[in-house]
Every structure is written in structure tokens, then in C-alpha cells.
Design an enzyme around this catalytic site. Structure first.
Site, short mmCIF file in Angstrom:
data_model
loop_
_atom_site.label_atom_id
_atom_site.label_comp_id
_atom_site.label_asym_id
_atom_site.label_seq_id
_atom_site.Cartn_x
_atom_site.Cartn_y
_atom_site.Cartn_z
CG HIS A 86 -2.01 1.02 1.11
ND1 HIS A 86 -1.79 2.35 1.34
CD2 HIS A 86 -3.30 0.91 0.72
CE1 HIS A 86 -2.92 3.01 1.12
NE2 HIS A 86 -3.85 2.16 0.75
CD GLU A 160 -5.52 1.90 -3.07
OE1 GLU A 160 -6.69 2.00 -2.72
OE2 GLU A 160 -4.58 1.86 -2.25
#
Ligand code: 13P
Length: 241
Positions: A86, A160
Site C-alpha cells: 500500500h 491506487e
């Protein structure tokens, strides 16, 4: 194929009782809930329909690694999905592509689903002219380096764009059409380089109840990875229905 809705709770909520209540309120089929490690056991009991995910895993399964949680420990607890790489971990914990590569491999070797997060930062995005795509491809090359193609069937990629995360206030987010185009190119890259003809790619970045259908109606977007809105049952439960 039905679309996958993944909630990333990040560093929330404050207590196990709140986590239990939130899990019961968002528990539905076709979703994955990724709480902090601390609440995985609580959610394992509370979730009847949603699958359990974690926000990270270490790259080895045991040993002298203080503070880490291994893929095999997660698996034995009933975790099915593991978010890896992430952008918040890359940024705040200084996780490198090399570390992420080892994590993805360890997760896939246990036949868990790895959700590998990639995406360009604001500066790269602003450069235009294919800079973002070049950046993303380089991340994929490094993060998937030397992983045997036979393990990649449990790989999920989450696109993302870093500049579109946690930007509800500014309204800065990728348009569904642009996200669709980028994800098409990611799939094309995965097909050519790894012979992955059926890759699964999610979009993440300020997805909420109001804008989710825009992303989910795009042909190449296989689902969404949701941060802030996954903490609000009245938002999260409207996503994907
Ligand atoms: P937000 O939905 O809060 O922008 O977070 C996206 C994200 O980082 C999910 O992993």
C-alpha cells in the site's frame, strides 16, 4: 463476473468492540474486510458472509522478526486476502519494491490472494505524456520480479493513484474513464509480460457510495478498494449494489 468490493480500515477503529460492531454492520457477500491485525480474530468470528483480509504481511513465515505477522499465521487465522505494498506503507514505513516483491511472493506461495497496490504520485501524474504508465509498469516489474508465473493466478492488482487517496475534501480523484484506460493498460502489460490473460485489477482512491458505480460500470475495472468510506456502513453497503 461479479465485482469485488474491498474495505481497507487502515488504522481504525479504536477498540475491538467497535470493530465487532462495524464488521457486523458491513457483513455481506462479495466483499472483503481488512481490519488492523489486532482485530482479525474478532472479525473472524463476527463475519458470516464477507471474507477476511489483512493490510500487510511479513515476507517470512517464522523467525526472529519482532513485531511482524507472517502469511502462514494469517492463513491459519482464516485470512484469504492480503494487501501488499500500500502506498501509505511505501511512504511512511519506507517499504521498498524489493521488500514488497518478497511479501507478494510469500503470500502467493501460500495460495492466499495478494492485493498488490501500485500507483503514481502527484508529481509523476503531473508530468503527463505517459510518465504515470511508465512508473506503474516499473512498479509491477519490480514487485513481481522473479515470481513464478504459476503463482500469479492469485494475484489481484489495485491501481491506487497516490494523489487520489484520502482526497474527499479536495475532490481530487481519477475519473472512471481515466481509471478504466489505465487499468486496461495494466491488464495489457500483465498479459504480455506474464501471460496473465485474465488478470483482476481494482481501482482505489476516494471511492464512496456516490461515485462507486462510475468505476464499477467500467468494463476493465474488476472492483474497488475503499478506505474512508469502508468505515461508514451506510456508505460501504451501497457500493456495488
Ligand atoms: P480512501 O478511499 O480513503 O481514499 O483510501 C483509499 C485507499 O488507500 C484504500 O486502500
Amino acid at each position: 463476473m461479479s465485482k469485488l468490493i474491498v474495505g481497507n480500515w487502515k488504522l481504525n477503529p479504536e477498540s475491538a468492540s467497535e470493530a465487532e460492531a462495524l464488521a457486523s454492520a458491513v457483513d455481506r457477500r462479495g466483499t472483503v474486510v481488512c481490519p488492523p491485525f489486532l482485530y482479525l480474530a474478532t472479525l473472524k468470528k463476527a463475519l458470516k458472509r464477507a471474507k477476511l483480509g489483512s493490510q500487510d504481511a511479513f515476507w517470512l513465515n517464522s523467525g526472529a522478526y519482532t513485531g511482524e505477522v507472517s502469511p502462514s499465521q494469517l492463513k491459519s487465522l482464516g485470512v484469504k486476502y492480503v494487501i501488499v505494498g500500500h502506498s501509505e506503507r511505501r511512504r511512511f514505513l519506507l517499504e521498498s519494491d524489493e521488500m514488497i516483491n518478497r511479501k507478494v511472493e510469500a503470500v502467493l506461495h501460500l495460495k492466499l490472494n495478494a492485493i498488490l497496490c501500485i500507483g503514481e504520485d502527484l508529481e509523476t501524474h503531473g508530468r503527463g505524456g505517459g510518465a504515470a504508465l511508465a512508473y506503474i509498469k516499473e512498479q509491477l516489474r519490480r514487485d513481481l520480479d522473479n515470481i513464478d508465473v504459476k503463482y500469479l493466478k492469485n494475484l489481484i492488482v489495485a491501481y491506487e493513484p497516490v494523489w487520489a487517496i484520502s482526497t474527499f475534501q479536495t475532490g481530487l480523484r481519477d475519473t472512471p474513464e481515466n481509471a478504466q484506460k489505465t487499468i486496461e493498460q495494466i491488464k495489457d502489460f500483465l498479459a504480455k509480460r506474464y501471460r496473465l490473460s485474465q488478470s483482476v485489477v481494482l481501482y482505489g482512491g476516494s471511492v464512496n457510495a456516490a461515485n462507486a458505480s462510475g468505476y464499477l460500470s467500467q468494463a476493465s475495472i474488476d472492483g474497488v478498494l475503499v478506505g474512508a468510506a469502508s468505515l461508514k456502513p451506510n456508505e460501504f453497503n451501497k457500493i456495488g449494489i
